[in-house]
Scaffold this active site. Structure first.
Site, PDB file in Angstrom:
ATOM      1  N   GLU A 262      40.596 -69.701  71.936  1.00  0.00           N
ATOM      2  CA  GLU A 262      40.372 -68.563  71.059  1.00  0.00           C
ATOM      3  C   GLU A 262      40.363 -67.272  71.884  1.00  0.00           C
ATOM      4  O   GLU A 262      39.800 -67.250  72.988  1.00  0.00           O
ATOM      5  CB  GLU A 262      39.030 -68.709  70.330  1.00  0.00           C
ATOM      6  CG  GLU A 262      39.063 -69.706  69.193  1.00  0.00           C
ATOM      7  CD  GLU A 262      40.016 -69.298  68.080  1.00  0.00           C
ATOM      8  OE1 GLU A 262      39.864 -68.190  67.532  1.00  0.00           O
ATOM      9  OE2 GLU A 262      40.931 -70.076  67.766  1.00  0.00           O
ATOM     10  N   HIS A 282      44.426 -64.328  66.579  1.00  0.00           N
ATOM     11  CA  HIS A 282      44.084 -65.365  65.593  1.00  0.00           C
ATOM     12  C   HIS A 282      43.538 -64.739  64.306  1.00  0.00           C
ATOM     13  O   HIS A 282      42.385 -64.925  63.925  1.00  0.00           O
ATOM     14  CB  HIS A 282      43.074 -66.374  66.158  1.00  0.00           C
ATOM     15  CG  HIS A 282      43.091 -67.678  65.401  1.00  0.00           C
ATOM     16  ND1 HIS A 282      42.255 -68.718  65.706  1.00  0.00           N
ATOM     17  CD2 HIS A 282      43.844 -68.093  64.335  1.00  0.00           C
ATOM     18  CE1 HIS A 282      42.481 -69.725  64.883  1.00  0.00           C
ATOM     19  NE2 HIS A 282      43.441 -69.369  64.038  1.00  0.00           N
TER      20      HIS A 282
END
Length: 314
Positions: A262, A282
């Site tokens: 992430e 993201h």
């Protein structure tokens, strides 16, 4: 009474979350919502250890946390993928895991075309040109109409992308482990798709079979004017190999919303070293509509489980 702990923010105001919970569960459960990110594993454990049900999004939830939660009976994952959950240990403990499949179909599929058009119409370069007092010289773009659009994975999002691509006038090719008879796409093998398509968009889950699926060998099949879009999972693509073909001009560009971890990604990440990419942190699922939709599904999962009719079971 069951205790439900929402251990990380869900991107929806606390008042709205509590309203959704009350509408779905009434007085069946006590709900605690932590609307700040946990500082570390210890804080995640503290938020989880007394809960019968834990609601979370895409925060890693591994054995070292779960084994300290003796009361835990169910995980309602406000996300589609569950590769961040220790599924084998949940199965060992007979902990029910349900996801929120479908909540971001529109959000992710629309982002695909934001990224495609961003590359095709060179939006970042155009923005920079205006800021630098330049003209459109050298910024000739491309049209989607008539392009061969390849979709890897024809699940719900892949099929939504196919429908949008058709609306743009594209010719649709697809590769998928499971073929849909009524998908309205031309199924081909992966090598053929990589070789003939102008645009390749990835929509597969992360599994042992899809990790590194788009590697140096597959990228070498692509046309010099082709672009790659990844809104699926980062490890599906070999980032080193992708950076290499981009630097060498062997494909025209790429746009990615997902990485091996992430964001923030490390400054040494190979895709930060190339210019013909669009990188997003993201955001595929991150629309107001999708976030509220997933909160509703997450609590409906809990309601159905409490009623003995679980849904969205992994």
């Amino acid at each position: 009474m069951m205790k439900i702990s929402i251990v990380e923010p869900l991107g929806v105001a606390k008042e709205k979350i509590m309203q959704i919970a009350a509408e779905k569960l009434g007085s069946q459960a006590e709900v605690i919502y932590y609307d700040t990110a946990p500082a570390g594993t210890g804080e995640v454990v503290a938020r989880s250890e007394d809960a019968d049900i834990v609601v979370l999004a895409n925060m890693p939830y591994r054995r070292e946390i779960i084994e300290k939660c003796s009361k835990l009976k169910m995980l309602s994952v406000a996300f589609t993928g569950v590769d961040h959950i220790d599924m084998s240990y949940c199965q060992e403990r007979k902990i029910m895991v349900c996801n929120c499949a479908g909540y971001s179909n529109e959000a992710v599929s629309e982002l695909v075309f934001s990224l495609v058009l961003g590359l095709y119409r060179r939006i970042i370069a155009c923005h920079n040109a205006v800021k630098q007092g330049k003209t459109r010289e050298g910024l000739i773009g491309l049209e989607l109409s008539g392009k061969k659009f390849g979709i890897v994975g024809t699940g719900a999002i892949g099929l939504k992308v196919a429908a949008l691509a058709k609306a743009f006038g594209c010719e649709i090719f697809a590769y998928s482990r499971t073929k849909k008879a009524d998908a309205g796409v031309q199924y081909v093998d992966l090598d053929t798709l990589m070789a003939v398509c102008d645009i390749v968009s990835l929509h597969v889950p992360l599994t042992s079979g899809t990790k590194g699926l788009i590697n140096a060998e597959k990228l070498a099949l692509m046309k010099p004017n082709a672009i790659l879009i990844n809104t699926a999972r980062g490890p599906v693509v070999d980032s080193e190999a992708l950076a290499a073909v981009l630097k060498q001009g062997k494909i025209a560009g790429a746009a990615l919303d997902v990485f091996e971890q992430e964001p923030p990604i490390p400054a040494s990440h190979p895709l930060l070293q190339v210019s013909n990419v669009i990188l997003a942190p993201h955001i595929g699922f991150a629309t107001e509509e999708a976030l509220e939709k997933r909160a509703i599904i997450a609590f409906e999962n809990v309601r159905q489980w409490l009623a003995g009719t679980p849904q969205n079971v992994i």
